[in-house]
Every structure is written in structure tokens, then in C-alpha cells.
Motif scaffolding. Structure first.
Motif, PDB file in Angstrom:
ATOM      1  N   ASP A 162     -10.927  35.227  -2.541  1.00 35.22           N
ATOM      2  CA  ASP A 162     -12.148  34.849  -1.825  1.00 35.22           C
ATOM      3  C   ASP A 162     -13.360  34.755  -2.747  1.00 35.22           C
ATOM      4  OD1 ASP A 162     -10.778  34.786   0.595  1.00 35.22           O
ATOM      5  OD2 ASP A 162     -11.120  36.922   0.961  1.00 35.22           O
ATOM      6  N   HIS A 163     -13.160  34.807  -4.054  1.00 40.19           N
ATOM      7  CA  HIS A 163     -14.278  34.780  -4.985  1.00 40.19           C
ATOM      8  C   HIS A 163     -14.975  33.421  -4.990  1.00 40.19           C
ATOM      9  CE1 HIS A 163     -12.398  38.423  -6.660  1.00 40.19           C
ATOM     10  NE2 HIS A 163     -13.581  38.679  -7.180  1.00 40.19           N
ATOM     11  N   TRP A 164     -16.269  33.489  -5.252  1.00 45.76           N
ATOM     12  CA  TRP A 164     -17.055  32.286  -5.542  1.00 45.76           C
ATOM     13  C   TRP A 164     -16.887  32.019  -7.029  1.00 45.76           C
ATOM     14  CZ3 TRP A 164     -21.040  30.553  -8.582  1.00 45.76           C
ATOM     15  CH2 TRP A 164     -21.784  29.450  -8.120  1.00 45.76           C
ATOM     16  N   VAL A 165     -16.528  30.789  -7.393  1.00 51.36           N
ATOM     17  CA  VAL A 165     -16.141  30.487  -8.769  1.00 51.36           C
ATOM     18  C   VAL A 165     -17.050  29.409  -9.349  1.00 51.36           C
ATOM     19  CG1 VAL A 165     -14.222  29.861 -10.299  1.00 51.36           C
ATOM     20  CG2 VAL A 165     -13.761  30.993  -8.101  1.00 51.36           C
ATOM     21  N   TRP A 166     -17.467  29.625 -10.586  1.00 49.38           N
ATOM     22  CA  TRP A 166     -18.258  28.687 -11.374  1.00 49.38           C
ATOM     23  C   TRP A 166     -17.439  28.306 -12.602  1.00 49.38           C
ATOM     24  CZ3 TRP A 166     -23.908  30.320 -13.047  1.00 49.38           C
ATOM     25  CH2 TRP A 166     -24.810  29.294 -12.706  1.00 49.38           C
ATOM     26  N   ALA A 167     -17.414  27.036 -12.949  1.00 48.50           N
ATOM     27  CA  ALA A 167     -16.792  26.605 -14.200  1.00 48.50           C
ATOM     28  C   ALA A 167     -17.829  26.659 -15.315  1.00 48.50           C
ATOM     29  CB  ALA A 167     -16.237  25.198 -14.064  1.00 48.50           C
ATOM     30  N   LEU A 168     -17.486  27.305 -16.433  1.00 48.26           N
ATOM     31  CA  LEU A 168     -18.334  27.313 -17.622  1.00 48.26           C
ATOM     32  C   LEU A 168     -17.708  26.351 -18.623  1.00 48.26           C
ATOM     33  CD1 LEU A 168     -19.154  31.122 -18.007  1.00 48.26           C
ATOM     34  CD2 LEU A 168     -20.404  29.357 -16.749  1.00 48.26           C
ATOM     35  N   GLU A 169     -18.275  25.153 -18.684  1.00 45.01           N
ATOM     36  CA  GLU A 169     -17.704  24.076 -19.493  1.00 45.01           C
ATOM     37  C   GLU A 169     -18.308  24.104 -20.890  1.00 45.01           C
ATOM     38  OE1 GLU A 169     -14.788  21.114 -19.251  1.00 45.01           O
ATOM     39  OE2 GLU A 169     -15.641  22.159 -17.508  1.00 45.01           O
ATOM     40  N   PRO A 170     -17.475  24.201 -21.939  1.00 46.69           N
ATOM     41  CA  PRO A 170     -18.031  24.173 -23.296  1.00 46.69           C
ATOM     42  C   PRO A 170     -18.608  22.790 -23.612  1.00 46.69           C
ATOM     43  CG  PRO A 170     -15.630  24.146 -23.359  1.00 46.69           C
ATOM     44  CD  PRO A 170     -16.016  24.385 -21.935  1.00 46.69           C
ATOM     45  N   VAL A 171     -19.861  22.772 -24.029  1.00 46.36           N
ATOM     46  CA  VAL A 171     -20.544  21.524 -24.374  1.00 46.36           C
ATOM     47  C   VAL A 171     -21.316  21.749 -25.671  1.00 46.36           C
ATOM     48  CG1 VAL A 171     -20.749  20.683 -21.989  1.00 46.36           C
ATOM     49  CG2 VAL A 171     -22.532  22.170 -22.944  1.00 46.36           C
ATOM     50  N   ARG A 172     -21.849  20.686 -26.217  1.00 44.41           N
ATOM     51  CA  ARG A 172     -22.694  20.769 -27.395  1.00 44.41           C
ATOM     52  C   ARG A 172     -23.850  19.797 -27.238  1.00 44.41           C
ATOM     53  NH1 ARG A 172     -21.284  16.708 -31.255  1.00 44.41           N
ATOM     54  NH2 ARG A 172     -19.528  15.440 -30.543  1.00 44.41           N
ATOM     55  N   TRP A 193     -13.988  28.207 -19.320  1.00 38.20           N
ATOM     56  CA  TRP A 193     -13.975  29.541 -18.751  1.00 38.20           C
ATOM     57  C   TRP A 193     -14.436  29.456 -17.307  1.00 38.20           C
ATOM     58  CZ3 TRP A 193     -16.843  32.646 -23.172  1.00 38.20           C
ATOM     59  CH2 TRP A 193     -16.058  32.582 -24.342  1.00 38.20           C
ATOM     60  N   TYR A 194     -14.125  30.514 -16.551  1.00 34.16           N
ATOM     61  CA  TYR A 194     -14.528  30.572 -15.150  1.00 34.16           C
ATOM     62  C   TYR A 194     -15.243  31.890 -14.892  1.00 34.16           C
ATOM     63  CZ  TYR A 194     -11.158  26.765 -14.755  1.00 34.16           C
ATOM     64  OH  TYR A 194     -10.482  25.595 -14.940  1.00 34.16           O
ATOM     65  N   LEU A 195     -16.310  31.822 -14.121  1.00 37.58           N
ATOM     66  CA  LEU A 195     -17.045  33.005 -13.688  1.00 37.58           C
ATOM     67  C   LEU A 195     -16.703  33.238 -12.224  1.00 37.58           C
ATOM     68  CD1 LEU A 195     -20.768  33.798 -14.416  1.00 37.58           C
ATOM     69  CD2 LEU A 195     -19.847  34.062 -12.109  1.00 37.58           C
ATOM     70  N   LEU A 196     -16.167  34.407 -11.916  1.00 33.83           N
ATOM     71  CA  LEU A 196     -15.760  34.739 -10.557  1.00 33.83           C
ATOM     72  C   LEU A 196     -16.665  35.838 -10.018  1.00 33.83           C
ATOM     73  CD1 LEU A 196     -13.065  33.780 -12.201  1.00 33.83           C
ATOM     74  CD2 LEU A 196     -11.898  34.556 -10.130  1.00 33.83           C
ATOM     75  N   SER A 197     -17.310  35.543  -8.902  1.00 32.27           N
ATOM     76  CA  SER A 197     -18.244  36.481  -8.289  1.00 32.27           C
ATOM     77  C   SER A 197     -17.760  36.842  -6.883  1.00 32.27           C
ATOM     78  CB  SER A 197     -19.644  35.855  -8.205  1.00 32.27           C
ATOM     79  OG  SER A 197     -20.495  36.639  -7.394  1.00 32.27           O
TER      80      SER A 197
END
Length: 319
Positions: free
Chosen positions: A71-81, A127-131
Motif C-alpha cells: 500500500d506504499h506511495w511510490v516515487w521513481a527517482l530517475e538518474p539524470v544529468r 531507484w524508488y522511494l516508498l512512503s
């Protein structure tokens, strides 16, 4: 009423005209046109798949990678430059690291986040951030920022300042890591900047999905097809179950786009003659998207007489 299949012309950002070749303007002139609200591409994708809100791209991508989201809220952390020139800062896709470099940087990031209510999970490319709770912050989808100039205010919401500081701190910690120190000595870009996007929770899986096939090059739509258990490919084929969603992603600024669309779609549309069909534009500069709809009673008149679109579409809703 038979559910309509949909063609999403995500690279079309204005009213079709002669630049759109012959087929597209004729389709647009014969259909029933409506201007529909859509804040960004994830909101539009969610609507096209029958969801009540934006497509939770991060949670779907994480699930496709075998990460348990629950049930976590998920954010994608996309590597960029940050690239570009002439005083412009353009957001570009980050490099792919070796397994050892990736694991070392992720271990440092996990150590930084210890004690937080949220945690990080590592995927193959992002990476993914799960809250445990939804975060009141919004960012533009990755597809709408890559290759464009970085702007202030792309992160919004009541906690945007807090999360920008958190990401800045993570960026500085990774910049000082031995992996990035070595990359700098080798003349390589540091791997420490992320674009957060696609926030949301996994949706419920309906007994009867809104579409039976999703055809698109986008990883988030491939992940959605896998999650909902429907067919996925780059283009619908003879025998594909309807209704389906087909994204034709090419930019209509190029002349070859019209020829490619006509070649790929003419026979498909002829085989579907009489079936309900919706065509959707990409996001328009004025906001929202335009939808053109056909029903069986219209008899696909565009094959018989030539018309060109004019005027403005009437406002409509997603009902």
C-alpha cells in the motif's frame, strides 16, 4: 454500447492540417471533437486506462521489477544529468553504471535515509522511494522534462521545499562518494542527480480492464499492461482483442511522421470499420487534449469524402 479503442497521438500538439498528411486531417474533420482536461501525460494515461486519477507510473514500474510496493506511495527517482550549452541547462538521461558502482552508491543512499519513515528500493535503471503515506508533492512526468530546459517550480505542492532539500542533500552525499570522485578524475559525469516522478499507489485490479491491449514503447505503459494482465506490443495487430490503447509517439513536426502513421494505420482502420474509435492528441499548448470520436452510425464517411478540420473543439468531460 461497445467500448471504443483509442489511438493516442502523443507527439501531436496542435490541430491537424495539411502537414499531417491526408488521413489524419480527414479523420479529425469527420469525428465528434471534444476538448478534455489533462494536466500532464500521466493524468492522460490514467484516463485512457480507465483510472480515476493519474497513472501511478513509479509503483507500476517498481512492481514490474519485482519490488513489493503493497500500500506504499511510490516515487521513481530517475538518474539524470544536466547538459546543454549556450547558457541553457537541459535535463538529459543519466548514464548506466556498472553493477559495483551502482550498489556502492545505493548503499550510501540507504545509510543516509536510515531513521526516515520512508525507504529506498533499487531497480535496474532507477531507484524508488516508498512512503507509508502519500506525499503532498507533484513533479512533471519524466517524458515532459527530458531534453528541455530545467525550470524552477517543476516540483510543486505543500512539501515541495522540504523534498527539494532532501534530494539536494542526497545529491551532495553521492557527489562526495569515492565512486563519483573516480568518475570526475576519469572525465565522466557524476551520478548523483535524480528527477522524481510518477508518484502514486498501486490501483485496484478490476475484473474487466478498461482495455485488453496496450501498444506503446513506454516502459510505464508496458508495466501497466503487465500489472493488469493485458496484451502488450508496440502496435496492435490483426486479431488483437478490443478495446485497445495504441500510442503513436512520433513528433508531427517531421514530415515522415504523417507517412508513417498513414502506412501503419490505414489498413488497421479499414479492418475496424464500423467499430467505435477515439483519437487523442498530445497535450495542447493551451492545456488539455483533443479527442475525436466515431461511432458505427457514422459509416466511416472520411473514406468517401474529403474534409478538413476547422474551428475549435467544444469542451467536454471524461465520463
Amino acid at each position: 454500447m461497445t467500448p471504443a479503442s483509442s489511438v493516442w497521438l502523443s507527439g501531436l500538439h496542435g490541430l491537424p492540417d495539411e502537414v499531417g498528411g491526408s488521413l489524419l486531417p480527414r479523420l479529425w474533420a469527420q469525428g465528434k471533437r471534444r476538448l478534455l482536461p489533462a494536466g500532464d501525460e500521466l493524468e492522460l494515461m490514467g484516463r485512457l486506462l480507465g483510472l480515476a486519477g493519474p497513472l501511478p507510473a513509479a509503483a507500476l514500474l517498481a512492481t514490474a521489477e519485482g519490488i513489493s510496493c503493497g500500500d506504499h506511495w511510490v516515487w521513481a527517482l530517475e538518474p539524470v544529468r544536466i547538459g546543454g550549452g549556450a547558457g541553457r541547462a537541459l535535463l538529459q538521461a543519466g548514464e548506466i553504471l556498472s553493477e559495483g558502482e551502482h550498489e556502492a552508491l545505493f548503499a550510501a543512499a540507504r545509510e543516509y535515509t536510515q531513521g526516515s519513515s520512508w525507504h529506498l528500493a533499487r531497480g535496474r535503471e532507477r531507484w524508488y522511494l516508498l512512503s507509508p503515506e502519500p506525499l503532498p508533492v507533484h513533479s512533471q512526468p519524466l517524458s515532459q522534462v527530458l531534453g528541455r530546459e530545467l525550470q524552477q517550480g517543476d516540483l510543486s505542492g505543500p512539501q515541495s521545499g522540504q523534498w527539494r532539500r532532501t534530494l539536494d542533500e542526497l545529491q551532495m552525499i553521492l557527489a562526495a562518494h569515492p565512486v563519483n570522485r573516480r568518475r570526475e578524475l576519469q572525465g565522466l559525469e557524476p551520478w548523483n542527480y535524480f528527477w522524481p516522478w510518477g508518484g502514486g499507489c498501486l490501483p485496484a485490479i478490476p475484473e474487466e480492464p478498461a482495455v485488453r491491449g496496450i501498444f506503446s514503447p513506454r516502459p510505464e505503459l508496458q508495466a501497466a499492461a503487465q500489472y493488469f494482465g493485458v496484451e502488450f506490443a508496440h502496435q496492435p495487430q490483426r486479431g488483437s482483442a478490443t478495446p485497445w490503447l495504441w500510442e503513436y509517439p512520433w513528433s508531427w513536426r517531421f514530415m515522415e511522421t504523417a507517412a508513417g502513421f498513414e502506412q501503419r494505420s490505414t489498413e488497421l482502420f479499414r479492418r475496424g470499420s464500423g467499430q467505435p474509435l477515439n483519437l487523442y492528441s498530445g497535450l495542447l499548448p493551451s492545456g488539455g487534449v483533443e479527442r475525436c470520436s466515431w461511432r458505427r452510425s457514422q459509416g466511416w464517411a472520411f473514406w468517401r469524402r474529403r474534409r478538413w478540420p476547422d474551428g475549435a473543439a467544444r469542451p467536454g468531460g471524461w465520463a
